[in-house]
Design an enzyme around this catalytic site. Sequence first.
Site, PDB file in Angstrom:
ATOM      1  CB  CYS A  69      -6.218  29.467  26.346  1.00 44.04           C
ATOM      2  SG  CYS A  69      -5.028  30.550  27.156  1.00 44.04           S
ATOM      3  CG  HIS A 104      -5.597  32.838  23.103  1.00 44.82           C
ATOM      4  ND1 HIS A 104      -6.232  32.111  24.084  1.00 44.82           N
ATOM      5  CD2 HIS A 104      -6.186  32.468  21.919  1.00 44.82           C
ATOM      6  CE1 HIS A 104      -7.169  31.354  23.527  1.00 44.82           C
ATOM      7  NE2 HIS A 104      -7.154  31.549  22.216  1.00 44.82           N
ATOM      8  CB  SER A 121     -10.885  31.648  23.282  1.00 48.32           C
ATOM      9  OG  SER A 121     -11.003  33.054  23.208  1.00 48.32           O
TER      10      SER A 121
END
Length: 243
Positions: A69, A104, A121
Amino acid sequence: CVQPSVPPVPNYKLSMSIPEWLQAIQTYMKMLQYNHTGTQFFEIRKSRPLSGLMETAREMTRESLPIKCLEAVILGIYLTNGQPSVERFPISFKTHFSGNYFHHVVLGIYCNGRYGSLGMSRRSDLMDKPLTYRTLSDLIFEFEDSYKKYLHSVKKVKIGLYVPHEPHSFQPIEWKQLVLNVSKMMRTEVRKELEKFARDMRMKILKPSSAHSPMKERARGKSLSPRRRQGSPQRRTCRRDKS
């Protein structure tokens, strides 16, 4: 021996609409694939100047290795440089699932009055979002709803500032100008904070939280107190990114 096929780096064509261009960038990232190996192929130090991170992005296009990410955010900035109508800013999530915390990050996009995102992702609905969201809060709530499908509760959302389109800039990316402890806030409150921040962003009146204007920053009650970048230990944003 047969060379593995290297996906071609997308080139913007004048005939393309911005959504088509963003889709071409996202398709390219998907062709690089998500890095499931457990080894990070590119070191991304978030405090580095933008120019250094753009060098790393160039390396990514040359090496064509799988990415996670954080690398996708840097690559997304690199590939959208030179499109001044496209504003880019980092969006970070801290979530909780089964006794563990996960981090994330995606690249928020603002263009022509609409929000969307680019990213990578393990989960297809936790990366790119189409450029169709009327408000920043609509986009954030869409991510929050996607997380719920995987029984992740979102604890914190961090929004950074617009990243300059100058690839040789020596300023670092501002990753967390607005930090919201969303698990302790009502959605109406979250929406109000996000919309005020988004308005300030569009008017370009926000300064990096590392700038020397602590009184102004604290008066808004929005960002963490200014910190010295050298002293802060680096954290891998994609640590345990199960999302």
